[in-house]
Enzyme design. Structure first.
Site, PDB file in Angstrom:
ATOM      1  N   GLY A  17      -3.327  -1.887  -2.013  1.00 36.82           N
ATOM      2  CA  GLY A  17      -2.092  -2.514  -2.494  1.00 36.82           C
ATOM      3  C   GLY A  17      -2.304  -3.948  -2.933  1.00 36.82           C
ATOM      4  CB  CYS A  29     -11.824  -8.417   5.309  1.00 41.38           C
ATOM      5  SG  CYS A  29     -11.089  -6.938   5.926  1.00 41.38           S
ATOM      6  CB  CYS A  83      -8.358  -9.427   6.633  1.00 46.52           C
ATOM      7  SG  CYS A  83      -8.740  -7.894   5.896  1.00 46.52           S
ATOM      8  CB  SER A 109      -0.972  -0.001   1.186  1.00 48.61           C
ATOM      9  OG  SER A 109      -0.286  -0.031   2.407  1.00 48.61           O
TER      10      SER A 109
END
Length: 395
Positions: A124, A100, A200, A14
């Protein structure tokens, strides 16, 4: 200048996504999601959110972009954690990462981003987005990432056209080594950071301990089924309809303790999943034992010797109509239609040749080759070439 909110997770992917967008002339805002409060079940310091949010802040400072943290732990608990408990309790194995993305990153988080005046949300993920036109309408395509080893399109298999329209995946054309190289050149603090493992946003979790918060341990039997058991005898296909055959191939075997021998004890069938090998603590077998079935009602686990045990393999699966999701709704099958596509039933599994059959009650997927460890609660995703066009929860 279009405004993009990047979900900065504190990881290298990310971080580089934010940098690349900045290079492309977007106005970039970094947003960190805090989704978890309870550190008692995470494995010490494997992925603490505090360290991640600090890294995300340092990246934002380095790039000179605004940064803030949003606390989504209530929504996360309700939409992901509670769902997980419910699924495990029913003896199913959920995929929290897929959920998620559908429920948090590209829903709750996306709404916050759009309320900040964002045109897009970027993550990302190693996947690509492109556009095509069907009957004069723009259709968004979700494609596999260029890095075959890192392709994460599977985790986005539940996204809708509306969500894709507002999404950007800046690193989709890059490989992981290229991403790390860019981060190193930019001297980003995340350049050498290990990839996060586990749930996550929660990090590495000891699953039984995590589940024990809600699901009480209770002792049950581990039963071993012989590979030559009569239950694996293949019946003749004469006089059987196509639908009957599909149903038969998609139906799991109902084992009973009388079919095998008791080889050990366990602490709760709901902690285990099909195909699992670790955590059984049964010694003295020449090959490893694999779980071929669980029954949460009788609290029994059924096992077979070796990864080639016939109890691990099935030629088909079923997805209830309410769980069938088309990323490309223009390609959805009508009742009675069939199509040949490539399918995967878990992340990183090589794509498998299969035929999708749409019926009134739902979709049957028939594989060319028997598949190991088809697991209820997991997602099957289907592809046309490198484009993910739909998915559904295995029932």
């Amino acid at each position: 200048m279009k405004r993009v909110v990047v979900g900065l997770s504190g990881g290298v992917d990310s971080s580089v996504a934010a940098y690349l967008l900045q290079q492309q002339g977007y106005e970039v805002i970094g947003l960190f999601m805090k989704n978890w409060h309870d550190d008692s079940v995470t494995i010490s310091n494997e992925c603490p959110w505090l360290e991640d949010s600090n890294d995300a802040l340092l990246v934002a400072e380095k790039l000179g972009i605004p940064f803030q943290t949003v606390d989504l732990s209530e929504e996360y608990k309700e939409k992901i954690v509670d769902y997980m408990f419910n699924e495990y309790e029913k003896g199913r194995t959920p995929n929290p990462d897929v959920l998620c993305n559908r429920e948090i990153k590209f829903d709750v988080f996306m709404k916050i981003a759009l309320s900040l005046g964002a045109d897009y949300v970027a993550t990302g993920h190693y996947c690509r987005k492109s556009e095509t036109t069907v009957n004069g309408e723009t259709i968004y395509q979700l494609k596999a990432g260029a890095d075959v080893n890192k392709d994460q399109s599977y985790f986005l298999c539940q996204l809708s056209q509306e969500q894709l329209a507002k999404s950007l995946f800046p690193i989709g054309e890059l490989t992981k080594p290229e991403v790390r190289e860019i981060a190193a050149e930019m001297e980003l603090v995340t350049a050498e950071k290990k990839d996060s493992q586990g749930l996550c946003f929660i990090g590495k979790v000891r699953l039984p301990e995590f589940l024990q918060q809600k699901l009480q341990p209770k002792e049950g039997k581990i039963v071993q089924i012989d590979k030559d058991d009569a239950v694996y005898a293949v019946a003749e296909d004469t006089g059987v309809t196509v639908l009957d055959k599909l149903r038969q191939n998609a139906t799991k075997i109902n084992y009973t303790p009388e079919m095998g021998k008791v080889v050990g004890q366990h602490q709760g069938a709901h902690y285990f999943t099909i195909g699992q090998r670790k955590g059984l603590n049964v010694g003295g077998t020449k090959d490893p034992l694999f779980i071929i079935g669980t029954n949460v009602d009788t609290n029994t686990i059924y096992t077979g010797l070796s990864s080639q045990h016939p109890g691990l393999f099935r030629k088909g699966l079923f997805i209830e109509n309410s769980e069938v999701h088309w990323v490309r709704s223009d390609m959805a099958l009508a009742n009675g239609e069939t199509t040949e596509l490539m399918v995967r039933i878990r992340y990183r599994q090589p794509l498998q040749k299969a035929t999708l059959h749409q019926y009134e009650d739902g979709m049957y997927i028939a594989f060319d080759e028997p598949q190991s460890a088809i697991t209820e609660g997991q997602f099957a995703a289907w592809y046309l070439d490198d484009e993910l066009i739909g998915s559904g929860v295995i029932s």
